[in-house]
Motif scaffolding. Structure first.
Motif, PDB file in Angstrom:
ATOM      1  N   GLN A 145     -12.048  -0.364  13.493  1.00 50.39           N
ATOM      2  CA  GLN A 145     -11.133   0.762  13.447  1.00 50.39           C
ATOM      3  C   GLN A 145     -10.223   0.602  12.241  1.00 50.39           C
ATOM      4  N   PRO A 146     -10.499   1.335  11.159  1.00 52.33           N
ATOM      5  CA  PRO A 146      -9.649   1.198   9.970  1.00 52.33           C
ATOM      6  C   PRO A 146      -8.228   1.673  10.251  1.00 52.33           C
ATOM      7  N   ASP A 147      -7.347   1.296   9.374  1.00 53.53           N
ATOM      8  CA  ASP A 147      -5.982   1.782   9.427  1.00 53.53           C
ATOM      9  C   ASP A 147      -5.979   3.311   9.509  1.00 53.53           C
ATOM     10  N   ALA A 148      -5.003   3.870  10.247  1.00 52.13           N
ATOM     11  CA  ALA A 148      -4.970   5.315  10.491  1.00 52.13           C
ATOM     12  C   ALA A 148      -4.898   6.110   9.196  1.00 52.13           C
ATOM     13  N   LEU A 149      -4.102   5.645   8.226  1.00 45.38           N
ATOM     14  CA  LEU A 149      -4.010   6.372   6.963  1.00 45.38           C
ATOM     15  C   LEU A 149      -5.279   6.224   6.133  1.00 45.38           C
ATOM     16  N   VAL A 150      -5.924   5.051   6.217  1.00 40.00           N
ATOM     17  CA  VAL A 150      -7.193   4.862   5.504  1.00 40.00           C
ATOM     18  C   VAL A 150      -8.240   5.814   6.069  1.00 40.00           C
ATOM     19  N   TYR A 204       0.831  -1.201   0.000  1.00 42.70           N
ATOM     20  CA  TYR A 204       0.000   0.000   0.000  1.00 42.70           C
ATOM     21  C   TYR A 204       0.869   1.256   0.000  1.00 42.70           C
ATOM     22  N   ILE A 205       0.301   2.361  -0.468  1.00 45.55           N
ATOM     23  CA  ILE A 205       1.036   3.601  -0.675  1.00 45.55           C
ATOM     24  C   ILE A 205       0.540   4.669   0.300  1.00 45.55           C
ATOM     25  N   ASN A 206       1.497   5.366   0.928  1.00 47.77           N
ATOM     26  CA  ASN A 206       1.215   6.523   1.772  1.00 47.77           C
ATOM     27  C   ASN A 206       1.097   7.741   0.864  1.00 47.77           C
ATOM     28  N   LEU A 207      -0.121   8.194   0.599  1.00 45.61           N
ATOM     29  CA  LEU A 207      -0.339   9.281  -0.354  1.00 45.61           C
ATOM     30  C   LEU A 207       0.151  10.621   0.169  1.00 45.61           C
TER      31      LEU A 207
END
Length: 999
Positions: A573-578, A461-464
């Protein structure tokens, strides 16, 4: 394609042939293990039993509603290692439930559930020993949490049963009965794989049971491991749509986000400020149209690029599209470990203490193709994607801003979400019996504590947030040569690593544009590991009393009453970046909510006539259940307490035993399904569907509204005269709706059971069913929400639309509403025949059929609309036993389907492929193209198993599912892989062997 043979497959094929030959030649005496061969017992000593569909215990196990029973022997004959797979293959299953075969559930977490009658898994109630089991947020049960090693039998009630069991029992009830009276020890080993040499499965279990005068206990430990099957290893799934072009690029349906990029450039001086995002945007399409890197070029000069080739018509493989299909799984890898125990302690002669406990851990993995980076500075894909490489980016060879960029992030590898699911369940209860005024009574009181915890983590996955900085202005430090990111003031951004999207999948490493250290730093800066957590817990408290009230002329009046309190809590609880809008995964909100219900029920079984001509027995069964719901949860950032209210379900059933040969039965029942936590409170997940706002001034849409409709627009924040809708892809969130109410169903059944006296062991069963749903949950997309609010003036929808100060739709929620109604109708027909023993062995036949005549909830019967709606599903099995040898043959039949092909006919007639996807079309008229169909042929699979009872108290079984390797029919509207997951995997049989040792 994988074409290798394997030793396991060849060994099992040899064993099947030798075992069948040896069995035919054996003349040993057949030792029956059936109730018919046991010593008859006096009728007065028979125990009262409780069967699925009634809370009243009785000697006669035949009920007013049809029940399909799958015994332990039938389970073993399937050669399957999960309860989910067994149920998926019964005739009443509609093929629409979740499976580990991912043709229609790409991205699934390894869950298996069951759907009956074409009504969906949420309308099928699953019980274990008559009590509710572990559920997920949507109320469904993952059948992988029920270890098949401890299953004694499975009872499938094909009737609405909310009056008996409460919510969710609209389509029917699955009741899994465990092995309570097991004594001794049993060990089992299982191995199998597909003919292609993949998908290896192994399962091991050990069960131990003991009984004394006061104690009965059973403990079982089991382990199952399933290896994957890749889409690229089957021809039909090696491209997005089979027959739609070359394999290399994926043909016409290959991704436009390729390994070498697909992007548009801005011309200098053609920039403006996007009012929605604040980013500079191009006002023209730019120069040269779509552009891509020439493979093998370094991507450092404009000459390294050429126009993007979208399609080829000669299957040459020269298209620039990307074939993403081969990297996906067809069959997921799954590993399960289970510990199960249950026991009974006899406290007194009439009171028992009982406990049932299980722990299940499931590890599963999904694999999807690399993330397609969809960058566009207009923000059409959402604000988190509203950026692209700037003219000042150190790697940009064009020295102009890029307006949009589609790039497959091969550097990050495929997306590999992994799932760890920990499930624990404990049920403890007291039960007993007593006599009151000479009447028999039984009771139980107890509680269940059910908990399912779920963690999702994954790579690729990519950190936008980081990618946005890395694609902005940057430089090589003139002194050190180090790559550095620059802010708007030209200052170095500490920790940021510039990123190169212009040099192909390896970011220019092979071409010497960057070093290995720079490559590693780039990848590490923009990639991240995603972690999300889920939990669903239920506490269930119950008390039941059943027995006899008074003796009527035809028999005892039986009754059952009970109360139940159930509380379910769920959070995600979704991923923090999501959740923060900074992930390449779509933005998703968290979910948090709870539902409680208080319920009370009563049931009466009234004998009306007995032992008279044409009425050997006539009984009427009455039942009613009242349920009161309360709920609380988060919605759109605020705590809400929706008014679900109360619901009452009733049922009347009639059983008329004319004589020893003929039984008539019928039911009329009301059922309901209360909305689940996720139905009410599921956090919104991002989507970008096309939608035209009726309030926009474009094409005179606002002007075409009447005064009342325009007033509704103005009240929502639209300026007078409407506004200019710049983007027809409206950002929407798909989630829950706290305004939902229970959906209701009315079920009617009528059946006949015929056991002719002139053929001992022969039984015919024919049942008609009709299910009508009211207030059924129905999903409404963005266009429907906008139309309902602003054209139809339905206030129910308006709360799901939020606008900014200029009138643009800022936030729109797609969700479910209580809007649908529909009807499902059909027939079940079963024939069973156990022949008298012959010199050639004992034979037993079972033919089970479901014929559906109507289903207007999810499409027309006989058509394929993303899921099958078969008119006929049929299973025919033959069991044979002679001495120590046995064999089983089963044929599974799925009737043919039609699917709409109008969206494909014209395209492929234009010459994009050498293979026509539409089987029925006529190119002479436009209407014929519009009405084109693809015929999905009827399919029959054959399964076979042979077994040998060894003299050392062991049993050896070998078998094959789909023994003739029948291919699934080609489907063009499936989610992926050109066939539906309701069918077996393509290209060959599945061979297995099983060894059971008893001690």
């Amino acid at each position: 394609m994988t074409l290798k043979t394997t030793q396991l497959r060849e060994a099992i094929k040899f064993a099947l042939a030798v075992g069948a030959t040896a069995a035919i030649g054996t003349t040993a005496v057949f030792a029956q293990d059936t109730a018919a061969a046991q010593t008859p017992q006096d009728a007065t000593t028979l125990d009262r039993v409780q069967v699925t569909g009634s809370r009243i215990r009785a000697v006669n196990a035949e009920t007013t509603a049809p029940v399909l029973t799958i015994g332990r022997a039938e389970l073993e004959n399937t050669g399957l290692t999960s309860v989910g797979d067994v149920l998926f293959n019964i005739a009443a299953s509609d093929g629409g439930a979740l499976r580990n075969i991912t043709t229609s559930t790409n991205g699934s977490d390894g869950t298996q559930n069951i759907s009956l009658r074409g009504l969906g898994a949420t309308r099928t109630l699953v019980l274990v020993n008559g009590r509710r089991w572990l559920t997920q947020g949507d109320g469904t049960v993952d059948l992988n949490t029920i270890p098949i090693a401890v299953v004694e039998r499975i009872e499938v009630l094909k009737d609405g049963a909310s009056a008996i069991y409460g919510s969710d029992a609209i389509a029917g009830v699955i009741n899994v009965i465990t092995r309570t009276n097991f004594e001794g020890a049993e060990a089992r080993a299982y191995m199998g794989q597909y003919a292609q040499g993949d998908g290896f499965q192994q399962a091991y279990d050990f069960t131990l049971g003991a009984s004394t005068d006061r104690v009965n206990a059973v403990v079982s430990i089991s382990y199952t491991d399933q290896e994957p099957v890749f889409a690229g290893d089957r021809e039909i799934s090696s491209v997005p749509v089979f027959g739609a072009g070359d394999i290399v690029s994926g043909g016409a349906f290959g991704s436009g986000f390729p390994l070498y990029g697909n992007f548009l450039r801005c011309q200098p001086g053609t920039r403006t400020t996007n009012p929605n995002t604040g980013f500079s945007a191009c006002t023209t399409a730019g120069t040269g149209g779509a552009t891509t890197l020439i493979p093998g070029r370094p991507g450092t000069a404009a000459g390294d690029f050429r126009p993007f080739v979208s399609f080829t018509t000669d299957n040459s493989g020269t298209s620039d599209r990307y074939n993403f299909a081969p990297q996906n799984y067809l069959l997921q890898p799954i590993e399960r470990f289970n510990v199960y125990g249950q026991g009974t302690l006899r406290l007194t002669d009439t009171v028992n203490a009982n406990v049932q406990a299980t722990y299940v851990r499931r590890d599963s993995t999904q694999q999807l193709a690399q993330v397609p980076l969809s960058l566009n500075i207009t923000g059409s894909q959402g604000p988190q994607w509203a950026f692209a490489p700037t003219a000042g980016n150190v790697f940009n060879p064009f020295d102009v801003d890029i307006s949009s960029f589609g790039f497959r992030s091969d550097f990050a590898g495929p997306r590999r979400p992994s799932y760890v699911n920990d499930n624990s369940a404990v049920t403890a209860w007291l039960d007993g019996s007593f006599e009151l005024a000479g009447r028999y009574m039984n009771w139980d009181v107890g509680a269940s504590f059910l908990d399912s915890e779920f963690t999702q983590s994954g790579s690729g996955y990519i950190n936008l947030f980081n990618l946005r900085r890395a694609l902005g202005d940057s430089r090589r430090n003139p002194t050190t040569g180090a790559l550095e990111c620059l802010d708007a003031a030209g200052q170095v951004i500490r920790g940021c690593v510039p990123f190169n999207l212009f040099s192909g999948p390896d970011l220019g490493l092979a071409a010497g544009v960057i070093s290995q250290a720079e490559y590693d730093a780039m990848v590490n800066y923009v990639t991240y590991r995603q972690v999300s957590t889920f939990q669903n817990s239920t506490n269930d408290y119950f008390a039941n009393l059943a027995g006899e009230i008074v003796e009527l002329p035809a028999g005892m009046l039986g009754f059952a009453v009970g109360v139940e309190h159930r509380a379910t809590d769920y959070f995600n609880q979704p991923d923090a970046l999501v959740a923060g809008g900074g992930s390449s995964d779509n933005f998703t909100e968290p979910t948090n909510g709870s539902i409680e219900s208080d319920e009370v029920y009563a049931e009466l079984n009234i004998p009306v006539l007995a032992d008279i001509p044409f009425a050997q027995l006539l009984e009427v069964n009455l039942a009613a259940r009242y349920s009161d719901y309360t709920a609380s949860g988060l919605f759109n950032g605020a705590t809400v307490t929706p008014e679900i209210g109360a619901d009452t379900a009733t049922k009347i059933g009639i059983k008329w035993q004319l004589n020893d040969q003929v039984l008539l039965r019928g039911t009329w029942s009301e059922s309901f399904r209360a909305p689940s936590v996720t139905d009410l409170f599921a956090g919104g997940g991002e989507s970008f569907p096309q939608a035209l706002d009726p309030c926009a001034s474009n094409a005179g849409r606002f002007a075409a509204l009447n005064a009342e409709q325009q007033a509704r627009c103005l009240a929502s924040g639209v300026p007078a005269g409407g506004y200019n809708q710049l983007n027809t892809q409206i950002r929407s969130l798909v989630g829950g709706n706290p305004n939902l109410q229970p959906e209701n169903g009315t079920t009617r059944t009528f059946g006949i059971v015929y056991s002719p006296s002139w053929i001992t062991g022969l039984d015919f069963t024919l049942d008609y069913y009709n299910i009508r749903l009211e207030n059924a949950l129905s999903f409404r997309g963005s266009q429907s929400v906008l139309n309902e609010c602003f054209r139809e003036l339905n206030e129910l929808f308006c709360g799901f639309v939020t606008r900014d100060a200029t009138g643009n739709v800022l936030n729109l929620r797609q969700t479910q509403f209580n809007l649908d109604q529909g009807e499902v109708e059909g027939y079940d027909f079963t024939v069973q025949y156990r022949m008298p023993e012959t010199a050639y062995g004992a034979f037993a036949f079972k033919w089970d059929n479901t014929y559906q005549t109507k289903n207007d909830l999810y499409g027309t019967v006989g058509e394929y609309n993303g899921a099958p709606t078969w008119r006929l599903r049929s299973n025919l099995s033959v069991d044979w036993q002679l001495g120590d040898f046995e064999a089983n043959w089963t044929a599974r039949y799925y009737s043919g389907l039609d699917e709409d092909c109008s969206g494909f006919a014209g395209l492929f007639e234009a010459g994009f492929t050498q293979m026509e996807l539409c089987s029925n079309y006529d190119t002479t008229t436009f209407s014929a193209l519009r009405d084109a169909e693809n015929r999905i042929g009827a399919t029959t699979y054959h399964d076979v198993q042979v077994g040998w009872q060894a003299p050392w108290n062991a049993k050896v079984m070998v078998g094959a599912r789909n023994v003739f390797g029948h291919e699934p029919p080609r489907v063009i509207n499936s989610f992926a892989h050109s066939f539906d997951g309701a069918y077996d995997l393509p290209e060959g049989a599945f061979y297995y062997m099983q060894y059971v040792q008893k001690f």
